[in-house]
Design a protein around this motif. Structure first.
Motif, PDB file in Angstrom:
ATOM      1  N   LYS A  41      65.908  32.390  51.407  1.00 38.24           N
ATOM      2  CA  LYS A  41      66.591  33.285  50.480  1.00 38.24           C
ATOM      3  C   LYS A  41      65.746  34.532  50.251  1.00 38.24           C
ATOM      4  CE  LYS A  41      68.698  33.482  45.890  1.00 38.24           C
ATOM      5  NZ  LYS A  41      68.973  32.752  44.621  1.00 38.24           N
ATOM      6  N   LYS A  42      66.370  35.680  50.450  1.00 33.84           N
ATOM      7  CA  LYS A  42      65.666  36.938  50.238  1.00 33.84           C
ATOM      8  C   LYS A  42      65.783  37.381  48.779  1.00 33.84           C
ATOM      9  CE  LYS A  42      66.351  38.585  54.979  1.00 33.84           C
ATOM     10  NZ  LYS A  42      66.898  39.660  55.833  1.00 33.84           N
ATOM     11  N   GLY A  43      64.826  38.183  48.364  1.00 34.84           N
ATOM     12  CA  GLY A  43      64.876  38.665  46.993  1.00 34.84           C
ATOM     13  C   GLY A  43      63.700  39.564  46.661  1.00 34.84           C
ATOM     14  N   PHE A  44      63.631  39.966  45.408  1.00 36.59           N
ATOM     15  CA  PHE A  44      62.525  40.745  44.879  1.00 36.59           C
ATOM     16  C   PHE A  44      61.674  39.844  44.010  1.00 36.59           C
ATOM     17  CE2 PHE A  44      66.038  43.990  45.063  1.00 36.59           C
ATOM     18  CZ  PHE A  44      65.562  44.653  46.185  1.00 36.59           C
ATOM     19  N   MET A  45      60.346  39.984  44.106  1.00 34.07           N
ATOM     20  CA  MET A  45      59.486  39.173  43.245  1.00 34.07           C
ATOM     21  C   MET A  45      59.686  39.579  41.790  1.00 34.07           C
ATOM     22  SD  MET A  45      55.364  38.453  43.380  1.00 34.07           S
ATOM     23  CE  MET A  45      55.515  37.307  44.760  1.00 34.07           C
ATOM     24  N   GLN A  46      59.792  38.565  40.931  1.00 31.73           N
ATOM     25  CA  GLN A  46      59.960  38.816  39.512  1.00 31.73           C
ATOM     26  C   GLN A  46      58.665  39.382  38.916  1.00 31.73           C
ATOM     27  OE1 GLN A  46      62.916  38.494  37.705  1.00 31.73           O
ATOM     28  NE2 GLN A  46      63.643  38.334  39.829  1.00 31.73           N
ATOM     29  N   PRO A  47      58.772  40.394  38.056  1.00 37.13           N
ATOM     30  CA  PRO A  47      57.576  41.018  37.482  1.00 37.13           C
ATOM     31  C   PRO A  47      56.641  40.040  36.772  1.00 37.13           C
ATOM     32  CG  PRO A  47      59.468  42.413  37.110  1.00 37.13           C
ATOM     33  CD  PRO A  47      59.995  41.132  37.697  1.00 37.13           C
ATOM     34  N   ASP A  48      57.179  39.070  36.060  1.00 30.68           N
ATOM     35  CA  ASP A  48      56.317  38.114  35.349  1.00 30.68           C
ATOM     36  C   ASP A  48      55.468  37.298  36.323  1.00 30.68           C
ATOM     37  OD1 ASP A  48      57.249  38.984  32.925  1.00 30.68           O
ATOM     38  OD2 ASP A  48      58.605  37.292  32.596  1.00 30.68           O
ATOM     39  N   LEU A  49      56.074  36.867  37.419  1.00 29.05           N
ATOM     40  CA  LEU A  49      55.330  36.122  38.438  1.00 29.05           C
ATOM     41  C   LEU A  49      54.297  37.032  39.080  1.00 29.05           C
ATOM     42  CD1 LEU A  49      54.755  33.732  40.294  1.00 29.05           C
ATOM     43  CD2 LEU A  49      56.688  34.474  41.723  1.00 29.05           C
TER      44      LEU A  49
ATOM     45  N   ASP B 232      46.867  38.925  37.677  1.00 28.15           N
ATOM     46  CA  ASP B 232      45.880  38.550  36.654  1.00 28.15           C
ATOM     47  C   ASP B 232      44.832  37.611  37.229  1.00 28.15           C
ATOM     48  OD1 ASP B 232      47.155  40.097  34.783  1.00 28.15           O
ATOM     49  OD2 ASP B 232      48.165  38.437  33.769  1.00 28.15           O
ATOM     50  N   GLU B 233      45.264  36.657  38.041  1.00 28.34           N
ATOM     51  CA  GLU B 233      44.302  35.741  38.650  1.00 28.34           C
ATOM     52  C   GLU B 233      43.444  36.458  39.684  1.00 28.34           C
ATOM     53  OE1 GLU B 233      43.889  31.627  41.284  1.00 28.34           O
ATOM     54  OE2 GLU B 233      45.889  32.360  40.757  1.00 28.34           O
ATOM     55  N   LEU B 234      44.068  37.278  40.519  1.00 30.16           N
ATOM     56  CA  LEU B 234      43.327  37.955  41.585  1.00 30.16           C
ATOM     57  C   LEU B 234      42.306  38.943  41.041  1.00 30.16           C
ATOM     58  CD1 LEU B 234      46.162  38.637  44.206  1.00 30.16           C
ATOM     59  CD2 LEU B 234      44.594  36.693  44.050  1.00 30.16           C
ATOM     60  N   SER B 235      42.533  39.432  39.837  1.00 30.93           N
ATOM     61  CA  SER B 235      41.604  40.410  39.253  1.00 30.93           C
ATOM     62  C   SER B 235      40.232  39.803  38.986  1.00 30.93           C
ATOM     63  CB  SER B 235      42.188  40.974  37.955  1.00 30.93           C
ATOM     64  OG  SER B 235      42.290  39.980  36.957  1.00 30.93           O
ATOM     65  N   ASN B 236      40.124  38.481  39.082  1.00 30.79           N
ATOM     66  CA  ASN B 236      38.839  37.801  38.869  1.00 30.79           C
ATOM     67  C   ASN B 236      38.017  37.685  40.153  1.00 30.79           C
ATOM     68  OD1 ASN B 236      39.303  37.135  36.049  1.00 30.79           O
ATOM     69  ND2 ASN B 236      40.794  35.624  36.773  1.00 30.79           N
ATOM     70  N   TYR B 237      38.570  38.171  41.266  1.00 30.39           N
ATOM     71  CA  TYR B 237      37.909  37.988  42.555  1.00 30.39           C
ATOM     72  C   TYR B 237      37.774  39.322  43.303  1.00 30.39           C
ATOM     73  CZ  TYR B 237      39.121  33.090  41.718  1.00 30.39           C
ATOM     74  OH  TYR B 237      39.246  31.840  41.164  1.00 30.39           O
ATOM     75  N   ASP B 238      36.852  39.348  44.250  1.00 29.44           N
ATOM     76  CA  ASP B 238      36.659  40.502  45.122  1.00 29.44           C
ATOM     77  C   ASP B 238      37.616  40.360  46.296  1.00 29.44           C
ATOM     78  OD1 ASP B 238      35.780  42.652  46.587  1.00 29.44           O
ATOM     79  OD2 ASP B 238      33.946  41.675  47.287  1.00 29.44           O
TER      80      ASP B 238
END
Length: 335
Positions: A66-74, A80-86
């Motif tokens: 199923k195609k779609g756009f990623m939801q902003p909350d997700l 937020d998680e990736l901001s903790n890593y290089d």
């Protein structure tokens, strides 16, 4: 170094190995490679799985999920998680990100939290208004994929695209960028290396070099067979019979628009997924037993037993001499 990473290094013809607490750098032939020890270095977030082109050699047309756009909350949860890593984060995968109705909200959120955040476009929607918004963001990298200056060749490679308009959009983008004396986002023009267009590459690079101001550049990369899905008739390289474990299992993930985590680019249809970002963190998925077992099968030489991996040659794109090349500095502009 983890046990599996130690096994991996023993199976690679690596030289000039440099190890730090977080990374390991080495060369295979003349090619420099960097692996992160405990977390993927490169993450592609599929903000849109819809696309407005049907390009030669791209399996987008054959996607059954199923195609779609990623939801902003997700999306924000992931960032937020990736901001903790290089990490190096790209906001595209199998679709055109500028089709997402809230793409600039996503760009602003990610580029303000992630030092290395980039995005690629096919240029169709790169209007003056959208170009202005991209230039006003904190994106570190931006890519415009064009493939050919010849209108006939362009239409053959990218059916549905208007080459004159797309090239004009690129020209206007650079005009706005340089008029504003902006260095970022560092922007490149993308061109694929195909058997039928090899003769055009030098002219392509020289054309754009007359326009680009460093650090902007022309980026060429080899044809992708997408896990054996696409014919190899357009590939400019030959894959050796003896293979090594695929580095993507240690260095990259692709997060689909619905939040599922695919192991690599070849899993464009979500054929093999390791977890779901709606219910788990990427750290939990990366450290999971499923990921461990998949890496171990590569280390044990059992890829013939693995779905997609058994017909995939992407492992060679990660270690072979055919990889991403900065053509702006490879070719000197005539005159």
């Amino acid at each position: 170094m983890s046990n599996q990473l130690h096994q991996l290094m023993n199976k690679l013809p690596a030289t000039e190995i440099e190890e730090t607490e977080d990374n390991i750098k080495f060369k295979i032939g003349k090619r420099p490679i960097e692996l992160s020890k405990g977390f993927p270095k490169v993450i592609q977030i599929e903000t849109s799985s819809y696309c407005n082109l049907v390009c030669l050699g791209c399996p987008q047309k054959d996607i059954t999920r199923k195609k779609g756009f990623m939801q902003p909350d997700l999306f924000k949860k992931i960032v937020d998680e990736l901001s903790n890593y290089d990490v190096r984060v790209w906001l595209h995968y199998m679709g055109e990100p500028l089709m997402h109705p809230q793409i600039f909200e996503l760009i602003d959120y990610a580029s303000n939290k992630l030092p290395y955040c980039g995005m690629s476009t096919n240029g169709i929607l790169l209007s003056l208004e959208n170009a202005e918004k991209i230039l006003a963001s904190n994106l570190f990298r931006f890519e415009i994929s064009i493939d050919s200056l010849d209108p006939e060749t362009f239409r053959r490679l990218r059916p549905g695209g208007n080459p004159e308009n797309i090239i004009k959009n690129a020209h206007e983008f650079f005009r706005m960028k340089y008029t504003g004396n902006q260095e970022r986002p560092i922007t490149c023009i993308n061109v694929r290396r195909l058997t039928g267009t090899q003769h055009e590459l030098k002219e392509f690079a020289e054309y754009w070099k007359k326009i680009l101001i460093p650090p902007d550049f022309v980026l060429s990369f080899p044809f992708e067979k997408w896990g054996g899905h696409e014919s190899d008739e357009h590939a400019t390289y030959t894959v050796p019979e003896e293979r090594v474990p695929c580095l993507k299992l240690w260095n990259k993930v692709n997060i689909l628009s619905d939040g599922r985590v695919a192991t690599c680019d070849a899993m464009f249809d979500g054929q093999v997924t390791m977890g779901d970002m709606n219910t788990s963190s990427l750290r939990e998925i990366w450290d999971s037993s499923d990921y461990y077992d998949r890496r171990q099968m590569h280390l044990d030489g059992k890829t013939e037993e693995m779905k997609i991996c058994n017909v995939c040659d992407s492992w060679y794109r990660e270690v072979g001499p055919e990889y991403f090349q900065n053509m702006t500095y490879e070719y000197k502009c005539a005159g």
